[in-house]
Design a protein around this motif. Structure first.
Motif, PDB file in Angstrom:
ATOM      1  N   PHE A 229       5.769  -1.638  17.969  1.00 19.28           N
ATOM      2  CA  PHE A 229       6.576  -0.341  18.555  1.00 19.28           C
ATOM      3  C   PHE A 229       6.088   0.635  18.070  1.00 19.28           C
ATOM      4  CE2 PHE A 229       8.731   3.654  19.822  1.00 19.28           C
ATOM      5  CZ  PHE A 229       8.764   4.021  20.220  1.00 19.28           C
ATOM      6  N   LYS A 230       7.376   0.136  16.644  1.00 19.72           N
ATOM      7  CA  LYS A 230       7.201   0.744  15.928  1.00 19.72           C
ATOM      8  C   LYS A 230       5.904   1.231  15.018  1.00 19.72           C
ATOM      9  CE  LYS A 230      10.887   0.089  14.206  1.00 19.72           C
ATOM     10  NZ  LYS A 230      11.633  -0.662  12.390  1.00 19.72           N
ATOM     11  N   ASN A 231       4.822  -0.284  14.833  1.00 20.33           N
ATOM     12  CA  ASN A 231       3.675   0.320  13.908  1.00 20.33           C
ATOM     13  C   ASN A 231       2.623   1.121  15.164  1.00 20.33           C
ATOM     14  OD1 ASN A 231       4.386  -1.411  12.293  1.00 20.33           O
ATOM     15  ND2 ASN A 231       3.338  -2.969  12.892  1.00 20.33           N
TER      16      ASN A 231
ATOM     17  N   PHE B 241       5.862   8.604   3.938  1.00 19.01           N
ATOM     18  CA  PHE B 241       5.813   7.395   3.551  1.00 19.01           C
ATOM     19  C   PHE B 241       7.166   6.632   2.831  1.00 19.01           C
ATOM     20  CE2 PHE B 241       1.372   8.223   4.031  1.00 19.01           C
ATOM     21  CZ  PHE B 241       0.697   7.529   3.908  1.00 19.01           C
ATOM     22  N   ASN B 242       7.499   7.364   2.852  1.00 20.66           N
ATOM     23  CA  ASN B 242       8.256   6.707   2.929  1.00 20.66           C
ATOM     24  C   ASN B 242       9.576   5.948   3.840  1.00 20.66           C
ATOM     25  OD1 ASN B 242       9.348   6.851  -0.379  1.00 20.66           O
ATOM     26  ND2 ASN B 242       9.526   9.099   0.262  1.00 20.66           N
ATOM     27  N   ASP B 243      10.008   7.013   4.939  1.00 21.07           N
ATOM     28  CA  ASP B 243      10.214   6.359   6.274  1.00 21.07           C
ATOM     29  C   ASP B 243       9.096   5.253   6.133  1.00 21.07           C
ATOM     30  OD1 ASP B 243      12.159   8.307   6.247  1.00 21.07           O
ATOM     31  OD2 ASP B 243      10.643   9.755   7.526  1.00 21.07           O
ATOM     32  N   PHE B 244       7.842   4.694   6.392  1.00 26.84           N
ATOM     33  CA  PHE B 244       7.249   3.953   6.537  1.00 26.84           C
ATOM     34  C   PHE B 244       7.627   2.683   6.122  1.00 26.84           C
ATOM     35  CE2 PHE B 244       3.266   6.524   7.750  1.00 26.84           C
ATOM     36  CZ  PHE B 244       3.965   7.014   8.768  1.00 26.84           C
TER      37      PHE B 244
ATOM     38  N   HIS C 194       3.631   4.983  13.410  1.00 30.91           N
ATOM     39  CA  HIS C 194       3.230   5.235  12.815  1.00 30.91           C
ATOM     40  C   HIS C 194       1.794   5.279  12.197  1.00 30.91           C
ATOM     41  CE1 HIS C 194       6.051   2.462  10.200  1.00 30.91           C
ATOM     42  NE2 HIS C 194       6.799   3.426  10.723  1.00 30.91           N
ATOM     43  N   GLN C 195       1.153   4.543  13.181  1.00 32.70           N
ATOM     44  CA  GLN C 195      -0.576   4.122  13.213  1.00 32.70           C
ATOM     45  C   GLN C 195      -0.953   6.215  13.457  1.00 32.70           C
ATOM     46  OE1 GLN C 195      -2.437   2.127  16.744  1.00 32.70           O
ATOM     47  NE2 GLN C 195      -4.276   2.200  15.240  1.00 32.70           N
ATOM     48  N   GLU C 196      -0.376   6.781  14.579  1.00 33.39           N
ATOM     49  CA  GLU C 196      -0.607   8.015  15.352  1.00 33.39           C
ATOM     50  C   GLU C 196      -0.430   8.777  14.010  1.00 33.39           C
ATOM     51  OE1 GLU C 196      -2.293   8.927  17.927  1.00 33.39           O
ATOM     52  OE2 GLU C 196      -2.660   6.655  18.513  1.00 33.39           O
ATOM     53  N   GLN C 197       1.003   8.635  13.757  1.00 34.29           N
ATOM     54  CA  GLN C 197       1.470   9.355  11.988  1.00 34.29           C
ATOM     55  C   GLN C 197       0.532   9.440  11.482  1.00 34.29           C
ATOM     56  OE1 GLN C 197       5.239   9.004  11.084  1.00 34.29           O
ATOM     57  NE2 GLN C 197       5.355   9.008  13.330  1.00 34.29           N
ATOM     58  N   LEU C 198      -0.693   8.300  11.208  1.00 28.73           N
ATOM     59  CA  LEU C 198      -1.379   8.312  10.032  1.00 28.73           C
ATOM     60  C   LEU C 198      -2.437   9.180  10.093  1.00 28.73           C
ATOM     61  CD1 LEU C 198      -0.685   4.835   9.131  1.00 28.73           C
ATOM     62  CD2 LEU C 198      -0.342   6.928   7.533  1.00 28.73           C
ATOM     63  N   LYS C 199      -3.360   8.765  11.686  1.00 36.08           N
ATOM     64  CA  LYS C 199      -3.875  10.206  12.580  1.00 36.08           C
ATOM     65  C   LYS C 199      -4.001  11.421  11.219  1.00 36.08           C
ATOM     66  CE  LYS C 199      -5.563   6.737  15.898  1.00 36.08           C
ATOM     67  NZ  LYS C 199      -5.363   6.669  17.285  1.00 36.08           N
ATOM     68  N   GLY C 200      -2.657  11.539  11.513  1.00 38.93           N
ATOM     69  CA  GLY C 200      -2.078  13.386  11.303  1.00 38.93           C
ATOM     70  C   GLY C 200      -2.618  13.550  10.096  1.00 38.93           C
ATOM     71  N   VAL C 201      -2.142  12.576   9.085  1.00 35.93           N
ATOM     72  CA  VAL C 201      -2.200  12.174   7.688  1.00 35.93           C
ATOM     73  C   VAL C 201      -3.739  12.571   7.800  1.00 35.93           C
ATOM     74  CG1 VAL C 201      -1.431  11.372   5.880  1.00 35.93           C
ATOM     75  CG2 VAL C 201      -0.275  11.247   7.410  1.00 35.93           C
ATOM     76  N   LEU C 202      -3.847  11.817   7.676  1.00 31.97           N
ATOM     77  CA  LEU C 202      -5.840  11.829   7.461  1.00 31.97           C
ATOM     78  C   LEU C 202      -6.558  12.719   7.747  1.00 31.97           C
ATOM     79  CD1 LEU C 202      -6.895   8.050   8.462  1.00 31.97           C
ATOM     80  CD2 LEU C 202      -6.908   8.418   5.877  1.00 31.97           C
ATOM     81  N   GLU C 203      -5.932  14.277   9.090  1.00 31.81           N
ATOM     82  CA  GLU C 203      -6.884  14.877   8.786  1.00 31.81           C
ATOM     83  C   GLU C 203      -6.518  15.341   7.998  1.00 31.81           C
ATOM     84  OE1 GLU C 203      -4.713  17.880  12.495  1.00 31.81           O
ATOM     85  OE2 GLU C 203      -6.011  16.757  13.545  1.00 31.81           O
TER      86      GLU C 203
ATOM     87  N   ASN D 155       0.589  -1.128   0.416  1.00 26.85           N
ATOM     88  CA  ASN D 155       0.198  -0.143   0.320  1.00 26.85           C
ATOM     89  C   ASN D 155       0.730   1.188   0.282  1.00 26.85           C
ATOM     90  OD1 ASN D 155      -2.825  -1.240  -0.024  1.00 26.85           O
ATOM     91  ND2 ASN D 155      -2.337  -1.285   2.505  1.00 26.85           N
ATOM     92  N   GLU D 156       1.858   1.165   0.879  1.00 28.03           N
ATOM     93  CA  GLU D 156       2.824   2.271   0.976  1.00 28.03           C
ATOM     94  C   GLU D 156       3.493   3.257  -0.233  1.00 28.03           C
ATOM     95  OE1 GLU D 156       3.134   1.618   5.667  1.00 28.03           O
ATOM     96  OE2 GLU D 156       4.763   1.395   4.605  1.00 28.03           O
TER      97      GLU D 156
END
Length: 192
Positions: free
Chosen positions: A142-144, A48-51, A147-156, A30-31
């Motif tokens: 931990f990393k997942n 996303f590249n970091d993900f 990432h999930q928290e960062q994705l919430k910001g991206v979604l916003e 997906n990424e």
């Protein structure tokens, strides 16, 4: 004293790890599909590249943990395979907006987090040998989760842009208003 697992419990945990591996592979796919669509925003694209880098490293960790179970190569559940096929199909079409695709991706990340945590919790109660075997999985969890928290910001950001064509207000005052609205929702829920 180290408690040895019976084959049924070991196989169940290995199957869950196989599911996690399939989800991790889906996240990477997906990424790789989403990153070009996000190229107009360098901050999100870089994230996303970091993900991708983190998720590829995490996939190697999951493979390493899975190999410690010695069950050959356990396969993910059929339902997970079907889910992966369905998501791959959706991500490859233009039926969904970019926001919707990233939203699906965030939910998959959440599922990976929960799967990793369940494996961790199972290892805590079944024996020291499994607890030791899955130790490296903690960094993946931990990393997942991060990432999930960062994705919430991206979604916003993506959601606001999709609805208004504008970037969301990310200032301190806007964050304060967000927190007040959340608290108001809690209190309203308690009083009704």
């Amino acid at each position: 004293m180290v408690v040895a697992l019976d084959d049924t419990k070991r196989s169940a945990i290995a199957r869950e790890l196989a599911d996690l591996k399939a989800l991790q592979e889906l996240l990477i796919a997906n990424e790789q599909k989403l990153t070009p669509a996000l190229s107009s925003d360098s901050e999100i694209s870089d994230r996303f590249n970091d993900f991708i880098k983190d998720d590829q490293q995490d996939l190697a960790v999951i493979d390493g943990v899975l190999s410690k179970f010695g069950d050959g190569s356990p396969q993910p559940r059929d339902s997970i395979k079907q889910y992966v096929d369905q998501v791959n199909g959706l991500m490859g079409t233009d039926q969904l907006t970019l926001y919707q695709k990233v939203s699906i991706h965030e939910r998959i990340k959440h599922q990976a987090v929960m799967t990793g945590l369940i494996v961790h919790k199972a290892a805590q109660v079944v024996g020291d040998d499994v607890k030791e075997a899955i130790g490296p999985l903690n960094q993946v969890n931990f990393k997942n989760r991060a990432h999930q928290e960062q994705l919430k910001g991206v979604l916003e950001v993506l959601g606001t842009r999709e609805l208004t064509g504008l970037d969301p207000d990310q200032g301190v005052w806007a964050r304060t208003q967000d927190a007040v609205a959340a608290l108001r929702g809690v209190f309203d829920g308690l009083t009704s």
